[in-house]
Design a protein around this motif. Structure first.
Motif, PDB file in Angstrom:
ATOM      1  N   ILE A   1       1.644 -54.400   4.086  1.00  0.00           N
ATOM      2  CA  ILE A   1       2.832 -54.886   3.749  1.00  0.00           C
ATOM      3  C   ILE A   1       3.833 -54.113   4.641  1.00  0.00           C
ATOM      4  CG2 ILE A   1       4.610 -54.700   1.822  1.00  0.00           C
ATOM      5  CD1 ILE A   1       2.442 -54.931  -0.089  1.00  0.00           C
ATOM      6  N   PRO A   2       3.934 -52.815   4.897  1.00  0.00           N
ATOM      7  CA  PRO A   2       5.010 -52.400   5.824  1.00  0.00           C
ATOM      8  C   PRO A   2       4.673 -52.907   7.347  1.00  0.00           C
ATOM      9  CG  PRO A   2       3.331 -50.754   5.047  1.00  0.00           C
ATOM     10  CD  PRO A   2       3.021 -51.774   4.383  1.00  0.00           C
ATOM     11  N   SER A   3       3.343 -53.061   7.641  1.00  0.00           N
ATOM     12  CA  SER A   3       3.212 -53.640   8.940  1.00  0.00           C
ATOM     13  C   SER A   3       3.688 -55.206   9.008  1.00  0.00           C
ATOM     14  CB  SER A   3       1.876 -53.490   9.396  1.00  0.00           C
ATOM     15  OG  SER A   3       1.003 -54.289   8.720  1.00  0.00           O
TER      16      SER A   3
ATOM     17  N   GLU B   1       3.919 -62.106  -1.389  1.00  0.00           N
ATOM     18  CA  GLU B   1       2.573 -62.617  -1.087  1.00  0.00           C
ATOM     19  C   GLU B   1       1.591 -61.738  -1.851  1.00  0.00           C
ATOM     20  OE1 GLU B   1       3.247 -64.907   2.962  1.00  0.00           O
ATOM     21  OE2 GLU B   1       2.676 -62.923   2.998  1.00  0.00           O
ATOM     22  N   ALA B   2       1.691 -60.286  -1.643  1.00  0.00           N
ATOM     23  CA  ALA B   2       0.692 -59.342  -2.205  1.00  0.00           C
ATOM     24  C   ALA B   2       0.964 -59.314  -3.993  1.00  0.00           C
ATOM     25  CB  ALA B   2       1.203 -57.955  -2.083  1.00  0.00           C
TER      26      ALA B   2
ATOM     27  N   ASP C   1       3.914 -49.049  -3.460  1.00  0.00           N
ATOM     28  CA  ASP C   1       4.005 -48.113  -2.706  1.00  0.00           C
ATOM     29  C   ASP C   1       4.643 -48.480  -1.434  1.00  0.00           C
ATOM     30  OD1 ASP C   1       2.948 -46.267  -4.176  1.00  0.00           O
ATOM     31  OD2 ASP C   1       0.992 -45.814  -3.236  1.00  0.00           O
ATOM     32  N   VAL C   2       5.326 -49.576  -1.402  1.00  0.00           N
ATOM     33  CA  VAL C   2       5.652 -49.995   0.045  1.00  0.00           C
ATOM     34  C   VAL C   2       6.707 -49.056   0.801  1.00  0.00           C
ATOM     35  CG1 VAL C   2       7.665 -51.682  -1.168  1.00  0.00           C
ATOM     36  CG2 VAL C   2       6.791 -52.176   1.192  1.00  0.00           C
TER      37      VAL C   2
ATOM     38  N   GLY D   1      -4.730 -59.527   6.559  1.00  0.00           N
ATOM     39  CA  GLY D   1      -3.872 -58.684   5.815  1.00  0.00           C
ATOM     40  C   GLY D   1      -4.153 -58.838   4.363  1.00  0.00           C
ATOM     41  N   LEU D   2      -4.250 -59.638   3.747  1.00  0.00           N
ATOM     42  CA  LEU D   2      -4.571 -60.168   2.226  1.00  0.00           C
ATOM     43  C   LEU D   2      -5.703 -59.587   1.902  1.00  0.00           C
ATOM     44  CD1 LEU D   2      -3.146 -63.940   1.851  1.00  0.00           C
ATOM     45  CD2 LEU D   2      -2.102 -61.886   0.953  1.00  0.00           C
TER      46      LEU D   2
END
Length: 284
Positions: free
Chosen positions: A75-77, A84-85, A62-63, A6-7
């Motif tokens: 992020i949304p998932s 963390e982002a 933009d989350v 994800g990162l």
């Protein structure tokens, strides 16, 4: 592993990589050859990390929109949390700034400016229309100039010229792309030129910018910065910009055709630049 994936997806490696390549092109435009290894590595990686940091911030800000339009994003998932982002963005920024400082103070200042512009764009100006377009195009042009700075040449005529050309081509593409994306932009309350003044006006402005670029390419020959042999790559660039620009004006409501011509302009300009750089390398 899911967290790491994800990162990594937040970084979108192809875009920072492209920014780093623009820095290397700027170095070659100055030197006529590849820079020594330290300048090459530091120049590439410093802009790579700054660009990656800005892209991570894009997802961070933009989350809420991504929850509706791109729920698969990290992020949304819930693959990555917003904190963390943000931490990843800060770490990437620090790496970029440290490497810039190792190059020079001027390089550090440019990196700080690029990061601030990216931060402001993501936070406040993404939907602003022309101001946002100008911020993005300025950043694109500065990658070439940063390349010159990274090898100790802050005011090389050719680098500044190509930096300006790159910025203007990106600006024209941004305006034209907004004209193709009017429906989506209306949903997010964008203030693009196409929405404010209509699609035909936006496409005309975009085409005017492209034709100004073509005029601009004559400057190094009028001022005798370059020998006549370099008319070959410049002509490739100019023809590759002129024809699709004319077609873009006539694309009307055909979004697929419009996007195709925008891509042609990008690819044609890139081809001309690559031929120019190859000639510079062979000349050395």
């Amino acid at each position: 592993m899911n967290k790491i994936k994800g990162l990594l997806r937040l970084v979108r490696f192809e875009l920072p990589f492209s920014a780093g390549i623009c820095v290397l092109m700027g170095q070659i435009l100055v030197l006529g050859k590849f820079a020594p290894v330290p300048e090459t590595v530091f120049g590439f990686l410093s802009v790579f990390f700054i660009s990656a940091s800005i892209l991570v911030l894009n997802d961070y800000f933009d989350v809420e929109t991504d929850k509706l339009n791109a729920p698969h994003r990290p992020i949304p998932s819930n693959a990555v949390t917003p904190s963390e982002a943000l931490l990843l963005s800060i770490i990437l920024m620090l790496f970029g700034l440290i490497l810039s400082f190792l190059i020079s103070v001027i390089a550090l200042l440019i990196s700080i400016i690029l990061f601030i512009i990216g931060f402001l764009y993501n936070r406040n100006y993404k939907k602003s229309g022309l101001p946002g377009n100008l911020m993005v195009s300025f950043s694109v042009g500065m990658t070439f100039i940063y390349g010159g700075v990274s090898v100790g040449s802050s005011f090389n005529n050719i680098v500044w010229l190509f930096g300006l050309i790159a910025a203007l081509i990106d600006l024209g593409e941004e305006i034209a792309a907004d004209a193709m994306d009017m429906q989506g932009d209306l949903l997010i309350s964008s203030n693009s030129l196409a929405i404010k003044y209509g699609k035909p006006v936006a496409l005309r402005i975009s085409s005017y910018i492209f034709f100004f670029v073509i005029l601009l390419t004559s400057v190094p020959f009028i001022l005798r910065w370059l020998p006549a042999i370099y008319l070959v790559p410049i002509t490739i660039m100019d023809v590759s910009i002129a024809y699709p620009s004319l077609r873009l004006l006539k694309s009307g409501n055909n979004k697929n055709a419009g996007r195709k011509y925008i891509r042609w302009i990008y690819l044609g300009a890139t081809l001309g630049l690559l031929v120019f750089i190859l000639m510079r390398l062979l000349e050395a």
